[in-house]
Scaffold this active site. Structure first.
Site, short mmCIF file in Angstrom:
data_model
loop_
_atom_site.label_atom_id
_atom_site.label_comp_id
_atom_site.label_asym_id
_atom_site.label_seq_id
_atom_site.Cartn_x
_atom_site.Cartn_y
_atom_site.Cartn_z
N PHE A 1 49.69 10.59 -35.76
CA PHE A 1 50.07 9.24 -36.19
C PHE A 1 50.09 8.24 -35.04
CE2 PHE A 1 54.25 10.43 -34.59
CZ PHE A 1 54.91 9.23 -34.33
N LYS A 2 50.23 8.72 -33.81
CA LYS A 2 50.29 7.82 -32.67
C LYS A 2 49.01 6.98 -32.52
CE LYS A 2 54.19 9.88 -31.53
NZ LYS A 2 54.53 10.58 -30.33
N ASP A 3 47.90 7.48 -33.06
CA ASP A 3 46.63 6.74 -32.97
C ASP A 3 46.70 5.38 -33.66
OD1 ASP A 3 45.14 8.70 -31.56
OD2 ASP A 3 44.78 9.80 -33.41
N THR B 1 51.89 11.60 -28.25
CA THR B 1 51.75 10.29 -27.60
C THR B 1 50.75 10.35 -26.47
OG1 THR B 1 53.95 9.45 -28.15
CG2 THR B 1 52.93 8.54 -26.20
#
Length: 515
Positions: free
Chosen positions: A125-127, A166
């Site tokens: 999800f950090k993308d 991250t």
């Protein structure tokens, strides 16, 4: 729609009137007083705008409308902002960017939806945020350095800590960017092999990983100490990509609006979001969406055995510890949730400071001084009650995590044999509890899926290896990730969690990079 003046940012710990532009807040990352940048006023969006206009937009167009409220057009003109957004999401494997898998179990009126946030280049999800942040850094630097001789150009040294995802998302967002060097710290042996391979196999010369013997909280403390070191900062112009960077929270708001509209078919409805939480950045974006006007019923924090947030909401005591449990969901193995400070600022202003920003900064600063000197602080019960209007929380054990992966594989219908990563399983476990407690078939439950299951082979295989015909290689592992183990690694080992050792390593590697 009412647009308030949210283009200036202040520190959560500041008791003076100084504010920063969006660009300054993004490039600096952490305020000089150790606080986090926030917009003092959250923009308000009318229900008419939400459901007559925004509900019909693509992910990219929706992102533009949201970001426009937080970034002055004087700083980034409309066409430039649209271009940054389109470039950032062109790297995603799904045209929806963050697709919503509706009613996964197939049980009529259960309404368990899974929001897949792992379709970016690093399968996490950090993308969603870091592809955008990387392009922002490049945009601001190119504009600043335009026409300057090489020796006068501004350069940024990005220093971040990661509990797993991250780091690779930051590296993939910043690799090869001109005038940017990237140093990512991670706790040795406390992230998954694929997560480590994703970071250490990137060959771009502006990237260096630092494997630190210690915990994620140790790494995060070192990063904060580096930001507080004025001499080091003046030499290297340190920037942040951790979830302390405001642009990350801003970018993550979009998928709360987008998935809400998908779940309710674009009309107002009952929606609860369940969010696996470690550093609190992901769910904080949901808080902003709710405060902007998105009618979310509840934001539910799903924690593993490192349950500081769950304990805080139950007791009012925020207490640090070095006893981090190593769990099956390692990205959540965090005992100090950095972004929680942002929520505390808004709650303190509402409950304790009568809307006075300067008094609020003083209150928050005192709390975190107390945390540093005494190891904990306790807040007024009224503040907890205010938090509970928007948030709920639940804790999930390792055993429950495995059981949830197994159960979802067995019962899922849309699609069949749906495979959860362990962090997503923590969220789904909590979601099932809520469905059982609420007994309300009109509620849509959106459980956030934060990573692709391939990134956590041990937990997934532990849960599923007894099933006939199950194969990690065939059913889980994408071709792109299979190749990582064959690539050469580039990392530097830091023998103990010590800020001076890390600074020396950065000094040494920057000379080698010769950017």
């Amino acid at each position: 729609m009412t647009v308030t003046n949210s283009q200036q940012y202040r520190s959560t710990r500041s008791s003076d009137k100084e504010t920063k532009s969006f660009e300054a807040a993004v490039i600096q990352g952490l305020a000089t007083d150790g606080g986090l940048f926030i917009p003092p006023t959250i923009p308000q969006v009318s229900q008419e705008t939400l459901f007559n206009q925004w509900s019909k937009l693509s992910f990219q167009d929706l992102a533009f409308e949201i970001m426009r409220l937080y970034i002055s057009e004087d700083e980034i003109p409309n066409e430039d902002l649209k271009s940054l957004i389109n470039k950032s999401y062109s790297t995603f494997r799904s045209s929806d960017i963050t697709p919503l898998v509706k009613n996964v179990t197939g049980v009529d009126k259960e309404n368990l939806h899974i929001l897949e946030l792992f379709h970016g280049p690093t399968y996490a999800f950090k993308d969603v945020a870091l592809q955008f942040v990387g392009n922002l850094f490049e945009y601001f630097l190119e504009r600043t350095n335009k026409g300057l001789p090489e020796d006068q150009k501004k350069k940024i040294t990005v220093v971040g800590a990661t509990s797993g995802d991250t780091g690779s998302a930051a590296i993939y967002g910043l690799r090869g960017k001109k005038d940017v060097s990237v140093f990512i710290l991670y706790p040795t042996g406390r992230i998954s092999p694929i997560q480590e391979e994703q970071m250490t196999t990137v060959a771009d010369k502006n990237v260096q990983t630092l494997s630190v013997k210690g915990t994620f909280d140790n790494c995060q403390d070192i990063v904060k100490a580096i930001f507080a070191d004025k001499e080091f900062n003046s030499r290297h112009n340190v920037g942040a990509v951790n979830s302390i960077n405001w642009a990350r929270i801003l970018a993550q708001m979009t998928y709360y609006f987008y998935s809400y509209f998908k779940a309710t078919n674009g009309v107002p409805g009952k929606v609860k979001f369940i969010v696996p939480s470690g550093n609190f950045g992901d769910i904080l974006a949901g808080y902003f969406a709710k405060k902007m006007g998105l009618p979310i019923e509840k934001l539910v924090i799903a924690t593993n055995e490192n349950d500081i947030l769950d304990r805080f909401l139950k007791t009012g005591v925020y207490e640090r510890s070095d006893k981090v449990a190593a769990t099956l969901s390692p990205a959540m193995d965090i005992l100090i949730s950095s972004n929680f400070e942002r929520l505390l600022w808004y709650l303190a202003r509402e409950v304790l400071a009568n809307g006075d920003d300067l008094k609020t900064g003083e209150i928050v600063n005192n709390w975190f001084h107390q945390l540093k000197t005494e190891g904990k602080f306790e807040v007024d019960r009224n503040l907890i009650n205010a938090a509970l209007k928007d948030f709920g929380s639940e804790r999930v054990s390792n055993e429950e995590t495995i059981a949830t992966i197994k159960k979802m594989y067995e019962i899922s219908e849309n699609p069949k044999h749906y495979i959860l990563d362990p962090h997503t399983a923590v969220g789904v476990c909590v979601t099932e509890r809520l469905i059982s407690q609420d007994k309300d078939s009109s509620i849509n439950y959106i459980s956030l899926s934060t990573a692709h299951p391939a990134k956590f082979a041990d937990a997934v295989n532990n849960a599923l290896s007894d099933f006939d015909n199950y194969s990690f290689e065939r059913h889980v592992l994408p071709e792109e990730l299979k190749k990582l183990s064959t690539l050469p690694k580039k990392l530097k080992f830091i023998e103990r969690a010590d800020v001076e050792l890390v600074k020396a390593a950065i000094d040494e590697e920057i000379i080698k990079m010769d950017l």
